[in-house]
Structure formats: structure tokens, C-alpha cells
Design a protein around this motif. Structure first.
Motif, PDB file in Angstrom:
ATOM      1  N   CYS A  91      -5.561  -8.695  -0.373  1.00  0.00           N
ATOM      2  CA  CYS A  91      -6.672  -8.378   0.592  1.00  0.00           C
ATOM      3  C   CYS A  91      -8.121  -8.457  -0.086  1.00  0.00           C
ATOM      4  CB  CYS A  91      -6.103  -7.206   1.320  1.00  0.00           C
ATOM      5  SG  CYS A  91      -6.484  -5.556   0.459  1.00  0.00           S
ATOM      6  N   GLY A  92      -8.841  -8.389   0.867  1.00  0.00           N
ATOM      7  CA  GLY A  92     -10.293  -8.301   0.655  1.00  0.00           C
ATOM      8  C   GLY A  92     -10.797  -7.325   1.576  1.00  0.00           C
ATOM      9  N   ASP A  93     -11.223  -6.287   1.356  1.00  0.00           N
ATOM     10  CA  ASP A  93     -11.391  -5.306   2.460  1.00  0.00           C
ATOM     11  C   ASP A  93     -13.201  -5.425   2.502  1.00  0.00           C
ATOM     12  OD1 ASP A  93      -9.134  -4.508   2.709  1.00  0.00           O
ATOM     13  OD2 ASP A  93      -9.350  -2.575   1.529  1.00  0.00           O
ATOM     14  N   ILE A  94     -13.622  -5.012   3.654  1.00  0.00           N
ATOM     15  CA  ILE A  94     -14.991  -4.867   3.808  1.00  0.00           C
ATOM     16  C   ILE A  94     -15.417  -3.319   3.882  1.00  0.00           C
ATOM     17  CG2 ILE A  94     -16.715  -5.282   5.394  1.00  0.00           C
ATOM     18  CD1 ILE A  94     -15.190  -7.497   6.460  1.00  0.00           C
ATOM     19  N   GLU A  95     -14.420  -2.572   4.353  1.00  0.00           N
ATOM     20  CA  GLU A  95     -14.695  -1.225   4.340  1.00  0.00           C
ATOM     21  C   GLU A  95     -13.788  -0.336   3.347  1.00  0.00           C
ATOM     22  OE1 GLU A  95     -12.032  -0.045   7.891  1.00  0.00           O
ATOM     23  OE2 GLU A  95     -12.917  -1.515   8.033  1.00  0.00           O
ATOM     24  N   GLN A  96     -13.969   0.647   3.166  1.00  0.00           N
ATOM     25  CA  GLN A  96     -13.371   1.387   2.048  1.00  0.00           C
ATOM     26  C   GLN A  96     -12.303   2.196   2.481  1.00  0.00           C
ATOM     27  OE1 GLN A  96     -16.076   3.539  -0.410  1.00  0.00           O
ATOM     28  NE2 GLN A  96     -17.451   1.831  -0.318  1.00  0.00           N
ATOM     29  N   LYS A  97     -11.062   2.076   2.241  1.00  0.00           N
ATOM     30  CA  LYS A  97      -9.902   2.798   2.265  1.00  0.00           C
ATOM     31  C   LYS A  97      -9.162   3.430   1.282  1.00  0.00           C
ATOM     32  CE  LYS A  97      -8.912  -0.933   5.185  1.00  0.00           C
ATOM     33  NZ  LYS A  97      -7.977  -1.866   5.906  1.00  0.00           N
ATOM     34  N   THR A  98      -8.321   4.289   1.755  1.00  0.00           N
ATOM     35  CA  THR A  98      -7.443   4.951   0.795  1.00  0.00           C
ATOM     36  C   THR A  98      -6.015   4.959   1.124  1.00  0.00           C
ATOM     37  OG1 THR A  98      -8.984   6.547   0.096  1.00  0.00           O
ATOM     38  CG2 THR A  98      -7.036   7.019  -0.789  1.00  0.00           C
ATOM     39  N   THR A  99      -5.227   4.462   0.152  1.00  0.00           N
ATOM     40  CA  THR A  99      -3.774   4.273   0.662  1.00  0.00           C
ATOM     41  C   THR A  99      -2.881   5.705   0.443  1.00  0.00           C
ATOM     42  OG1 THR A  99      -2.834   4.426  -1.728  1.00  0.00           O
ATOM     43  CG2 THR A  99      -3.575   2.234  -0.837  1.00  0.00           C
ATOM     44  N   LEU A 112      -4.641   5.959  -3.659  1.00  0.00           N
ATOM     45  CA  LEU A 112      -5.255   5.014  -4.395  1.00  0.00           C
ATOM     46  C   LEU A 112      -6.291   4.292  -3.667  1.00  0.00           C
ATOM     47  CD1 LEU A 112      -2.438   3.813  -6.711  1.00  0.00           C
ATOM     48  CD2 LEU A 112      -4.379   5.496  -7.574  1.00  0.00           C
ATOM     49  N   GLU A 113      -7.429   3.370  -4.499  1.00  0.00           N
ATOM     50  CA  GLU A 113      -8.045   2.694  -3.497  1.00  0.00           C
ATOM     51  C   GLU A 113      -7.404   1.473  -2.952  1.00  0.00           C
ATOM     52  OE1 GLU A 113     -10.836   0.007  -2.133  1.00  0.00           O
ATOM     53  OE2 GLU A 113      -9.374  -0.648  -3.650  1.00  0.00           O
ATOM     54  N   HIS A 114      -7.577   1.141  -1.477  1.00  0.00           N
ATOM     55  CA  HIS A 114      -6.599   0.268  -1.016  1.00  0.00           C
ATOM     56  C   HIS A 114      -6.604  -1.235  -1.527  1.00  0.00           C
ATOM     57  CE1 HIS A 114      -5.698  -2.495   2.593  1.00  0.00           C
ATOM     58  NE2 HIS A 114      -4.756  -1.382   2.850  1.00  0.00           N
ATOM     59  N   THR A 151       0.947  -1.361   0.034  1.00  0.00           N
ATOM     60  CA  THR A 151      -0.155   0.075  -0.031  1.00  0.00           C
ATOM     61  C   THR A 151       0.932   1.157  -0.136  1.00  0.00           C
ATOM     62  OG1 THR A 151       0.008  -0.066   2.466  1.00  0.00           O
ATOM     63  CG2 THR A 151      -1.722  -1.300   1.274  1.00  0.00           C
ATOM     64  N   SER A 152       2.111   1.016  -0.077  1.00  0.00           N
ATOM     65  CA  SER A 152       3.177   2.252  -0.186  1.00  0.00           C
ATOM     66  C   SER A 152       4.108   2.082  -1.236  1.00  0.00           C
ATOM     67  CB  SER A 152       3.837   2.492   1.146  1.00  0.00           C
ATOM     68  OG  SER A 152       4.947   3.154   1.031  1.00  0.00           O
ATOM     69  N   PHE A 153       4.078   3.067  -2.383  1.00  0.00           N
ATOM     70  CA  PHE A 153       5.136   3.120  -3.429  1.00  0.00           C
ATOM     71  C   PHE A 153       6.398   3.134  -2.916  1.00  0.00           C
ATOM     72  CE2 PHE A 153       1.307   4.378  -6.484  1.00  0.00           C
ATOM     73  CZ  PHE A 153       1.046   3.168  -6.795  1.00  0.00           C
ATOM     74  N   THR A 154       6.740   4.051  -1.791  1.00  0.00           N
ATOM     75  CA  THR A 154       7.753   4.379  -1.203  1.00  0.00           C
ATOM     76  C   THR A 154       8.278   3.026  -0.765  1.00  0.00           C
ATOM     77  OG1 THR A 154       6.902   6.505  -0.391  1.00  0.00           O
ATOM     78  CG2 THR A 154       9.155   5.528   0.678  1.00  0.00           C
TER      79      THR A 154
END
Ligand SMILES: NC(=O)c1ccc[n+]([C@@H]2O[C@H](COP(=O)([O-])OP(=O)(O)OC[C@H]3O[C@@H](n4cnc5c(N)ncnc54)[C@H](OP(=O)(O)O)[C@@H]3O)[C@@H](O)[C@H]2O)c1
Length: 336
Positions: free
Chosen positions: A130-138, A142-144, A102-105
Motif C-alpha cells: 500500500c501507499g498511504d497518503i495519511e498516517q495510520k497505526t496498525t 506499528l506504522e501502517h 496489518t494484523s499479526f493475528t
């Protein structure tokens, strides 16, 4: 008059019948990698290998004598897994490197580390997901799920491609990229290349109904991320074949596997074990009979047909271009 009653004993019997039927189905159809190939002198990266399918894959490949790099985001968990793998495989050549997709760095740091320490790279297995239930942003905006399952691995592949091609050319044999996809991609009927980040759908929230409230959106995003994995595998295979480079790229569905991924439901214990779920990844990494096979989708150690959308070559080309932009691939990082 028929009265529908849902009493507990009846529903238990139905659940039991389903469980047994699924178990019989999985037992009858599961693929097993029969290759006894050794991997002495080969370097292999398995992402997300501290648990589940990735750990089972890493253990098998370590037992074949390879140098295994466990690429994991949680070093503490990874070191515990490493000790277990070393103990069971009796191969001390297993190491841990930090990688958070989740981190390009983090991905760039990991790739630079591998380039510095590893003269060769023979097999790259993109297993983490991963399979998320909630929505997250990295942190990269970008979408998690899209970044963990697709954009992160896409960037890492591009960063390590030079080293892999060099390895294949020196050793005069194909090196291999293995991408863990999912039959979950069949649930996706269209792909909006102008909004791979799902910005529009994620912002369209209401509280009134499950559909409007986008409760199904995480499932759609998971399927989309895996569709992108399959499409970009085909496109990379095509690009490498045109240039005659010694790298194969294939993707796979591991089956329904009982891992932390399905941790939410104990009743899913009829699924494959992690060792069974790892068979197709292992097969793609070692089997001699597919050393020249590239751009294919596998299930149960056999070539399988992905969805119609996943076979669209023009679409795959466009997806590659959009992905290069979204992961902000620098000119010096581009191989093509
Ligand atoms: N299980 C199934 O039925 C099934 C079906 C189809 C496809 N798949 C695919 O198979 C692959 C392996 O799944 P699994 O069932 O073994 O799941 P799992 O037990 O949940 O393992 C997933 C692995 O990915 C790692 N990971 C998650 N996010 C990461 C990130 N941002 N950076 C680096 N690593 C990350 C996890 O690390 P942590 O331990 O730190 O969370 C873990 O090591 C996934 O790609 C999944 O989509 C699974």
C-alpha cells in the motif's frame, strides 16, 4: 520581455509529449518473461492478488497449471477475482485464503492454515502493498505502510520458511520467494534502525508548512518499507545460502504500473498495464535460468543495481535482528 504564461492548450501539448515519450520509453525497456514453464503440481501463494499486479501474476501462474492461493484481506473481492482467474486460465485449482498484513493475528492464522492444508509450498510471492497518503497505526502498534509492505511479509516469510525448505529438500530443487519492492527505495538516503516505526517523525507535527507538517513523510515511509524489503531479501538469501537450504529469495521493481495503486491519477494511463507490470514477478517465479540466483534485485526481468544503502550487508543483518523483535517472532517460530 519574456512573459511566462501557462495557458491550457500549451500545457496539454506538453502533457501529451511527456505521455508519448514515457510510453515509448516503457515500450522500449519493458521486460517480458519468455519462459513457457508449466507449474503442474506446484503450490503458489500470491498476496494481494485480487487486483492489479498480483491478480495478473496469479492469472499467469494459474494458466501454467499451478495450485494458486490468493492471499487477500477482502474475501468478497478475492472471490470475484478467483472466478475471473479460473474462467480465463481454465484452471479450477485456485483458492482464496484470508490474509490481512496489518494484523499479526491474521498473518499467524493464515500461516497455520497453509501449514495444515498444504503439504508443499513452492513459490511465495509477496506482492501486496500500500501507499498511504495519511498516517495510520496498525492494531499491532506499528506504522501502517511499514507493516503492510515490510513487517507483515517479513513475519509471514519466517512462518512459512520451514514448509518451503521441506518442500525444496523433498523435491531436490530450489523453491522461490519473490518480494515485490520498488525503485521508490532510491528516495531514501538513511535508515534509523532505532525508529523503524517512525514514532519520532510521526509525532513531530506542526500545521505551518508542508515539510514541518510531514506531508512528505508517507512517501519517505513507503520508500523505507521497500528499502527494508530489499535489504531483508538479501539477508535471508545469505542466511539460507550459509545453511545450504534450497530456497532462493529475490526482490524486484515492477515498473510504473497503472493499477489501483495509481488510481488517483488518470493521466498515469501511459504506465505499464498490470499484465506488463507482472512480468518480472512471473519471471522470478518460473524462469529456469535463475533457479540458483538469490539475493538479487530485478527490474524488467533483468538483474539491476539497487541503491547503495540497499546493498549494505552489515545493515541488512542488523535490520533482520530489529525486525525479529518488532514482529515479536517467538523462539519456536525462528528458523535461524
Ligand atoms: N503500481 C506501481 O506503479 C508500482 C510501482 C512499484 C511497486 N509497486 C508494488 O507492487 C505491488 C502491487 O501493487 P499494485 O500496483 O498492483 O497495487 P494495487 O492494485 O493497489 O494492489 C495492491 C494489493 O495489495 C493488497 N493489500 C493492501 N493492503 C493489504 C493488507 N493489509 N493485507 C493484504 N493485502 C493488502 C490490496 O488489497 P485490496 O484490494 O483489499 O486493497 C491489493 O490486492 C505493491 O507491493 C506495490 O508497492 C507498484
Amino acid at each position: 520581455m519574456f512573459v511566462f504564461s501557462f495557458d491550457v492548450p500549451n500545457s496539454l501539448i506538453v502533457a501529451l509529449i511527456f505521455t508519448v515519450a514515457f510510453k515509448i520509453y516503457y515500450e522500449a525497456t519493458k521486460g517480458v518473461c519468455m519462459s513457457s514453464k508449466r507449474l503442474d503440481g506446484k503450490t503458489i501463494i500470491v498476496t494481494g492478488s485480487n487486483t492489479g499486479i498480483g491478480k495478473a501474476t496469479a492469472l499467469d501462474l494459474a494458466s501454467r497449471g499451478g495450485r494458486i492461493i490468493l492471499a487477500c484481506r477482502n474475501l468478497k473481492k478475492a472471490l470475484v477475482a478467483k472466478d475471473k482467474i479460473v474462467e480465463k486460465s481454465r484452471n479450477p485449482n485456485v483458492l482464496v485464503k484470508e490474509l490481512d498484513l496489518t494484523s499479526f493475528t491474521s498473518i499467524r492464522r493464515f500461516a497455520a492454515d497453509v501449514q495444515k492444508t498444504e503439504p508443499k509450498l513452492h513459490i511465495l510471492i509477496h506482492n501486496a502493498g500500500c501507499g498511504d497518503i495519511e498516517q495510520k497505526t496498525t492494531e499491532d502498534g506499528l506504522e501502517h505502510q511499514m507493516q503492510t509492505n515490510y513487517f507483515g511479509p517479513f513475519l509471514l516469510t519466517n512462518l512459512l520458511l520451514g514448509l518451503m525448505i521441506e518442500t525444496g529438500e523433498k523435491e531436490k530443487e530450489n523453491v522461490r520467494i519473490v518480494n515485490v519492492g520498488s525503485d521508490g527505495h532510491f528516495s531514501v538516503g538513511d535508515l534509523n534502525l532505532d525508529d523503524l516505526n517512525f514514532s519520532y517523525e510521526r509525532s513531530a507535527k506542526t500545521i505551518w508548512s508542508p515539510v514541518q507538517n510531514n506531508l512528505w513523510l508517507p512517501i519517505k515511509i513507503y520508500g523505507t518499507s521497500k528499502l527494508c524489503v530489499i535489504l531483508s531479501s538479501c539477508e535471508l538469501a545469505r542466511k539460507l545460502e550459509i545453511l545450504g537450504k534450497p530456497v532462493t529469495v529475490n526482490s524486484l521493481h515492477p515498473g510504473g504500473v497503472y493499477t489501483e495503486f495509481s488510481r488517483f491519477s488518470k493521466i498515469l494511463s501511459f504506465l505499464k498495464s498490470p499484465a506488463e507490470g507482472a512480468q518480472t514477478s512471473i519471471y522470478l517465479a518460473v524462469a529456469d535460468e535463475i533457479s540458483n540466483v538469490s539475493g538479487q534485485y530485478f527490474r524488467d526481468c533483468k538483474i539491476a543495481q539497487p541503491s547503495e544503502l540497499a546493498r549494505d550487508k552489515e545493515f541488512a543483518k542488523k535490520l533482520w535482528e530489529v525486525s525479529e523483535r518488532l514482529v515479536r517472532l517467538e523462539p519456536k517460530e525462528k528458523f535461524f
